[in-house]
Scaffold this active site. Sequence first.
Site, PDB file in Angstrom:
ATOM      1  N   GLU A 277       0.879  -1.168   0.000  1.00 31.01           N
ATOM      2  CA  GLU A 277       0.000   0.000   0.000  1.00 31.01           C
ATOM      3  C   GLU A 277       0.919   1.222   0.000  1.00 31.01           C
ATOM      4  OE1 GLU A 277      -2.822   2.554   2.926  1.00 31.01           O
ATOM      5  OE2 GLU A 277      -2.715   0.391   3.324  1.00 31.01           O
ATOM      6  N   CYS A 311      -2.732   8.622   3.428  1.00 30.86           N
ATOM      7  CA  CYS A 311      -2.476   8.277   2.026  1.00 30.86           C
ATOM      8  C   CYS A 311      -3.722   8.380   1.159  1.00 30.86           C
ATOM      9  CB  CYS A 311      -1.884   6.877   1.936  1.00 30.86           C
ATOM     10  SG  CYS A 311      -2.899   5.604   2.709  1.00 30.86           S
TER      11      CYS A 311
END
Length: 506
Positions: A277, A311
């Site tokens: 990720e 994020c």
Amino acid sequence: MTQKPTATQQPAAPQTAGATGILAGDPRLLIDGELTGATGGARFEVIHPGNAQVVGTAADGTVADLERAIGAARTAFDTGDWSGDVAFRQHCLMQLHDALERNKERLRRIVVTEVGCPISVTGSQIEDPIAEVKHWADYGRDFDYLVDTGVHRAVIGTARRTLSFEPVGVVGAITPWNVPFYLNIAQTVPALMAGNTVVLKPAQLTPWSGSELGRIVAEETDIPAGVFNVVTSNANAVGAALSADPRVDMITFTGSTATGRAILAAAAPTVKKTIMELGGKSAHVVLDDAKLERVLPMSAMVACVMSGQACIMASRILLPRSRYHEGIEILQAAMAATSVGDPWNPSVLQGPQISEAQREKVLGLIASGVADGARLVTGGGIPANLPVGYYTEPTLLAEVDPNSRIAQEEIFGPVLTVTPYDTDDEAVAIANNSIYGLSGEVSGADADRAFAIARRLRTGNVTVNGRSHFGLTSPFGGTKQSGLGRRNGDEGFREYLEIKTIGHPA
């Protein structure tokens, strides 16, 4: 069943002293069931971002410490009962869930201490991951590890085929500093419940969210020695060694795209399975029929609530030219009204950046945006009333060129950029003009139109009209250079399993 050695008692874990305020975490590693200092007794300092003061130390693990942890995990997987005993795994993880509940206020104080996350928004950092432990314990208990696919005909005769879902082996988990306790749980608990053994390498800036988890596992659960290991370190070489070690079967990582590339390169010689990720530069497409007064204040709050250190944050706002000035005024008012300050103050929504280096990066990117022609609407510097600590003003930049550096690089700060567009096609093109593809957002009164736009965005996840894509039951992950694989949902659990197809007599 593998027995767990008794944990050593020195150096002792710090005790909780009251319900609020700075608290140091456990300064020890967890290797093969033993809570221990690093080789040579080395430690490194931990700094509270809210006041820039050293508030304690963590064990500065070496490559030798890491290699011992990997060896313990390898032995536990290859010779222990963990991988084959689903009921015992569920029992141990429910013990962990209950222990985390007992320790949650201590964990909350540690997260605020080392991250600077405002205490007012720690629910997603503490309560959510604790609930996640129970979710995966129950999910893994009920998962069908053997699936009969029926009888299949082939040239050499018929065969019954069964799918066997089996643990990958030793999983190396490398976690970031922005939501450390949550990601320590998200990257290790599903792996454990699937039958793997784990070596956790927490981020250098937030070691205690990992070492406290190790302490709780060692002292309050029946998880066998070697099944779960934690190595904190201030040396980049330790994470690199975890990625390269041939005894490690899989790496799960959350962090920057640059670091992700380095991990992939280190893992390539042994062809490790990876979940990545990585970075994001998400766009929020605001359609011309959207209720701006409802949509945009929320966008401003989301940009600030974790100091922009998220994020999936939609940091690029795309506004229709016909409503551009109206939207800018709403965003400006919302950003200017955001409460910034001491993360221990319950009325504060935005705390500091994690470090002085991170704040300098954010301020540098803001300056580059202005140099490239963006208009600074509000913010852009250090709050005058917060000279101590790593604080940054909530910042809004308008007329941002979609090809400029600030529109292309992940900022990881409380900064929104705004770019006008004329047509839906142009908005989609601007949104997709990125090496990243982690998340996105679309807002508009016409739900069908908004959904159609969402399907055209090249991202792994999209929120439409505030309806979040994120949750334990739904797969989460990125496209393009935002990552590989998925977390959460059935897809996320299966990432930690290999599929073996067995052909046998019908």
